[in-house]
Scaffold this motif. Structure first.
Motif, mmCIF file in Angstrom:
data_model
loop_
_atom_site.group_PDB
_atom_site.id
_atom_site.type_symbol
_atom_site.label_atom_id
_atom_site.label_comp_id
_atom_site.label_asym_id
_atom_site.label_seq_id
_atom_site.Cartn_x
_atom_site.Cartn_y
_atom_site.Cartn_z
ATOM 1 N N SER A 149 -44.078 34.619 -37.540
ATOM 2 C CA SER A 149 -44.900 34.976 -36.641
ATOM 3 C C SER A 149 -46.191 35.733 -37.256
ATOM 4 C CB SER A 149 -44.491 35.981 -35.526
ATOM 5 O OG SER A 149 -44.196 37.304 -36.275
ATOM 6 N N GLU A 150 -47.497 35.561 -36.762
ATOM 7 C CA GLU A 150 -48.673 36.295 -37.173
ATOM 8 C C GLU A 150 -48.433 37.597 -37.953
ATOM 9 O OE1 GLU A 150 -51.510 34.722 -38.196
ATOM 10 O OE2 GLU A 150 -50.393 32.766 -37.591
ATOM 11 N N GLU A 151 -47.687 38.484 -37.083
ATOM 12 C CA GLU A 151 -47.471 39.643 -37.664
ATOM 13 C C GLU A 151 -46.629 39.896 -39.037
ATOM 14 O OE1 GLU A 151 -44.473 42.141 -35.215
ATOM 15 O OE2 GLU A 151 -45.581 40.783 -33.670
ATOM 16 N N ASP A 152 -45.874 38.916 -39.251
ATOM 17 C CA ASP A 152 -45.048 38.969 -40.737
ATOM 18 C C ASP A 152 -46.085 38.655 -41.811
ATOM 19 O OD1 ASP A 152 -42.638 39.125 -39.338
ATOM 20 O OD2 ASP A 152 -42.821 36.994 -39.055
ATOM 21 N N LYS A 153 -47.259 38.012 -41.699
ATOM 22 C CA LYS A 153 -48.022 37.694 -42.782
ATOM 23 C C LYS A 153 -48.738 39.006 -43.326
ATOM 24 C CE LYS A 153 -49.102 33.113 -41.294
ATOM 25 N NZ LYS A 153 -50.020 31.863 -40.897
ATOM 26 N N VAL A 154 -48.343 39.203 -44.725
ATOM 27 C CA VAL A 154 -49.020 40.547 -45.531
ATOM 28 C C VAL A 154 -49.887 39.797 -46.698
ATOM 29 C CG1 VAL A 154 -46.995 41.796 -45.041
ATOM 30 C CG2 VAL A 154 -46.977 40.231 -46.857
ATOM 31 N N PRO A 155 -50.819 40.698 -46.819
ATOM 32 C CA PRO A 155 -51.803 40.408 -47.805
ATOM 33 C C PRO A 155 -51.578 40.014 -49.154
ATOM 34 C CG PRO A 155 -52.569 42.598 -46.879
ATOM 35 C CD PRO A 155 -51.184 42.169 -46.370
ATOM 36 N N ASN A 156 -50.436 40.409 -49.872
ATOM 37 C CA ASN A 156 -50.042 40.121 -51.154
ATOM 38 C C ASN A 156 -49.355 38.830 -51.339
ATOM 39 O OD1 ASN A 156 -47.928 41.531 -49.922
ATOM 40 N ND2 ASN A 156 -47.062 42.048 -52.129
ATOM 41 N N ILE A 157 -48.874 38.329 -50.006
ATOM 42 C CA ILE A 157 -48.024 36.886 -50.328
ATOM 43 C C ILE A 157 -48.835 35.615 -49.631
ATOM 44 C CG2 ILE A 157 -45.799 36.096 -49.252
ATOM 45 C CD1 ILE A 157 -45.584 38.293 -51.197
ATOM 46 N N GLU A 158 -48.749 34.705 -50.523
ATOM 47 C CA GLU A 158 -49.431 33.384 -50.023
ATOM 48 C C GLU A 158 -48.152 32.679 -49.118
ATOM 49 O OE1 GLU A 158 -52.303 30.848 -49.507
ATOM 50 O OE2 GLU A 158 -52.348 32.522 -51.207
ATOM 51 N N PHE A 159 -48.879 32.334 -47.854
ATOM 52 C CA PHE A 159 -48.247 31.515 -46.969
ATOM 53 C C PHE A 159 -48.660 30.158 -46.970
ATOM 54 C CE2 PHE A 159 -47.541 35.865 -45.732
ATOM 55 C CZ PHE A 159 -46.314 36.056 -45.285
ATOM 56 N N VAL A 160 -47.945 29.118 -47.428
ATOM 57 C CA VAL A 160 -48.082 27.636 -47.345
ATOM 58 C C VAL A 160 -47.507 27.197 -46.203
ATOM 59 C CG1 VAL A 160 -48.038 25.477 -48.633
ATOM 60 C CG2 VAL A 160 -48.125 27.908 -49.927
ATOM 61 N N GLN A 271 -44.651 28.507 -30.194
ATOM 62 C CA GLN A 271 -44.218 27.742 -31.380
ATOM 63 C C GLN A 271 -44.009 28.885 -32.606
ATOM 64 O OE1 GLN A 271 -47.695 25.163 -32.164
ATOM 65 N NE2 GLN A 271 -46.324 23.588 -31.712
ATOM 66 N N TRP A 272 -43.329 28.620 -33.626
ATOM 67 C CA TRP A 272 -43.511 29.486 -34.589
ATOM 68 C C TRP A 272 -43.780 28.414 -35.953
ATOM 69 C CZ3 TRP A 272 -38.092 32.045 -35.580
ATOM 70 C CH2 TRP A 272 -37.039 31.020 -35.510
ATOM 71 N N GLU A 273 -44.396 29.432 -36.869
ATOM 72 C CA GLU A 273 -44.758 28.501 -38.196
ATOM 73 C C GLU A 273 -43.677 28.508 -39.389
ATOM 74 O OE1 GLU A 273 -48.449 28.327 -40.984
ATOM 75 O OE2 GLU A 273 -48.318 30.074 -39.767
ATOM 76 N N MET A 274 -43.387 27.459 -39.880
ATOM 77 C CA MET A 274 -42.482 27.158 -41.054
ATOM 78 C C MET A 274 -43.280 27.385 -42.373
ATOM 79 S SD MET A 274 -39.789 24.386 -40.129
ATOM 80 C CE MET A 274 -40.973 22.981 -39.294
ATOM 81 N N THR A 275 -42.862 28.010 -43.084
ATOM 82 C CA THR A 275 -43.980 28.272 -44.408
ATOM 83 C C THR A 275 -43.180 28.599 -45.491
ATOM 84 O OG1 THR A 275 -43.746 30.797 -44.100
ATOM 85 C CG2 THR A 275 -45.696 29.833 -43.139
ATOM 86 N N ILE A 276 -43.699 28.143 -46.745
ATOM 87 C CA ILE A 276 -43.258 28.539 -48.069
ATOM 88 C C ILE A 276 -44.222 29.747 -48.512
ATOM 89 C CG2 ILE A 276 -43.426 27.725 -50.402
ATOM 90 C CD1 ILE A 276 -40.819 26.708 -49.426
ATOM 91 N N THR A 277 -43.394 30.765 -49.144
ATOM 92 C CA THR A 277 -44.070 31.774 -49.445
ATOM 93 C C THR A 277 -43.811 32.249 -50.984
ATOM 94 O OG1 THR A 277 -42.103 33.064 -48.692
ATOM 95 C CG2 THR A 277 -44.015 33.168 -47.009
ATOM 96 N N TYR A 278 -44.720 32.933 -51.338
ATOM 97 C CA TYR A 278 -44.718 33.172 -52.817
ATOM 98 C C TYR A 278 -46.044 34.260 -53.214
ATOM 99 C CZ TYR A 278 -48.556 29.849 -53.840
ATOM 100 O OH TYR A 278 -49.940 29.176 -53.445
ATOM 101 N N ASP A 281 -50.461 36.501 -56.556
ATOM 102 C CA ASP A 281 -51.026 36.844 -58.189
ATOM 103 C C ASP A 281 -49.992 36.187 -59.011
ATOM 104 O OD1 ASP A 281 -52.924 38.689 -56.851
ATOM 105 O OD2 ASP A 281 -51.433 40.177 -57.052
ATOM 106 N N HIS A 282 -49.187 35.285 -58.690
ATOM 107 C CA HIS A 282 -48.447 34.608 -59.718
ATOM 108 C C HIS A 282 -48.691 33.215 -60.132
ATOM 109 C CE1 HIS A 282 -44.954 37.916 -58.944
ATOM 110 N NE2 HIS A 282 -46.053 38.406 -59.248
ATOM 111 N N TYR A 283 -48.479 32.720 -61.183
ATOM 112 C CA TYR A 283 -48.714 31.472 -61.555
ATOM 113 C C TYR A 283 -47.596 30.406 -60.866
ATOM 114 C CZ TYR A 283 -48.854 27.451 -64.750
ATOM 115 O OH TYR A 283 -48.807 26.028 -65.242
ATOM 116 N N ILE A 284 -48.138 29.511 -60.475
ATOM 117 C CA ILE A 284 -47.189 28.513 -59.737
ATOM 118 C C ILE A 284 -46.979 27.394 -60.970
ATOM 119 C CG2 ILE A 284 -47.043 26.816 -57.820
ATOM 120 C CD1 ILE A 284 -47.338 29.842 -56.924
ATOM 121 N N SER A 285 -45.626 27.464 -61.248
ATOM 122 C CA SER A 285 -45.287 26.320 -62.498
ATOM 123 C C SER A 285 -45.094 24.912 -61.565
ATOM 124 C CB SER A 285 -44.119 26.722 -62.683
ATOM 125 O OG SER A 285 -42.918 26.746 -61.985
#
Length: 301
Positions: A149-160, A271-278, A281-285
């Motif tokens: 949900s929108e409230e799950d989204k935190v600043p240090n995590i990327e939500f794809v 609805q809810w959103e399906m995301t990939i998270t990482y 600040d980390h390198y994406i190999s």
């Protein structure tokens, strides 16, 4: 700084216990304690406040752990970049998967991933979204897959963004209002949730992401649901509905047993959103990029 020693201190900090940290590190408690005492003597500062029940970081300990995490991540990033240049990928990819749907998805895409990157070992774990985000923040996971949900989204995590999923109302086919539903496996009809204010509901547990999405729906419909049963398993939801025990709100992916359960869309199309998270600040190999692509392709089908 000794990299292994850094791992030891970080594990003690995360577990607040030498005993639990030693168990997870597969070393003796006395051996781990000696490592801690040796480091504290070297630094001339205690790293933990000690009491009978747990260990808490001192100011010096917080600095050590914060910088230690960065050092370990820099080492991992250096290796990943070199592997990307050399095209000789190896190592471990730690992935958190949403319970149920995540495992099904993983089983469908793993073969393609392994064919492309046979030297990468994947460590998948079924983990709820809150724990996934905490583990990503502490570098215990490389990737997460979850519904948020929108409230799950935190600043240090990327939500794809991967996709959106409808939340459906499910009722027994024997229910009087099931007459307004379409036949099984046809497009869903729409119905107002307020019509079910006198019905019992089987719902996901209070601390689930789904409840944060659906609880406001009941408020908007003008009633507090009579909750017969709460569960952490979507299969339980439709199984109990098909045995005429009540109604439910369920993600469309899990809308099964359509001969016995009638499913409806709601007017607001929740609805809810399906995301990939990482970690941002980390390198994406290249292996991580490919895994993300496989996930997106799977859900686009």
């Amino acid at each position: 700084m000794d990299l292994r020693q850094i791992e030891y201190i970080i594990k003690i900090a995360d577990e607040h216990s030498i005993t639990r940290a030693a168990e997870q590190l597969y070393i003796s408690q006395s051996g781990l304690n000696q490592q801690l005492l040796k480091l504290e003597k070297e630094l001339g500062q205690p790293l933990f406040h000690r009491n009978k029940y747990d260990l808490r970081l001192t100011e010096a300990g917080s600095i050590y752990v914060e910088c230690g995490r960065k050092i370990l991540q820099l080492k991992k990033e250096a290796y990943s970049r070199i592997y990307d240049i050399a095209g000789n990928h190896s190592g471990t990819l730690r992935i958190g998967l949403a319970p149920e749907r995540g495992t099904t998805m993983f089983l469908n895409i793993y073969s393609d991933f392994h064919t492309m990157f046979p030297g990468i070992t994947i460590e998948p774990s079924e983990i709820n979204v809150k724990k996934q985000l905490a583990m990503l923040s502490k570098d215990y996971l490389d990737l997460g897959f979850s519904t948020v949900s929108e409230e799950d989204k935190v600043p240090n995590i990327e939500f794809v963004h991967v996709g959106y999923e409808n939340i459906l109302l499910g009722i027994p086919r024997s229910h009087p209002l099931a007459a307004y539903a379409n036949p099984p496996y046809e497009a869903y009809a729409t119905i107002d949730l307020s019509l079910f204010k006198d019905d019992a509901f089987i719902l996901m547990s209070k601390d689930s992401t789904l409840r944060r999405v659906i609880d406001p729906l009941f408020h908007k419909a003008g009633f507090v649901p009579k909750i017969l049963f709460e569960t952490a398993n979507n299969r339980t939801l439709y199984t109990m509905v098909k045995t005429n025990m009540g109604c439910t709100l369920i993600p469309e992916t899990h809308a099964k047993e359509q001969e016995d359960v009638a499913y409806f869309l709601l007017p607001d199309r929740p609805q809810w959103e399906m995301t990939i998270t990482y970690h941002k600040d980390h390198y994406i190999s290249k292996p991580i990029e490919y895994f993300i692509k496989l996930v997106q392709n799977y859900w686009s089908r």
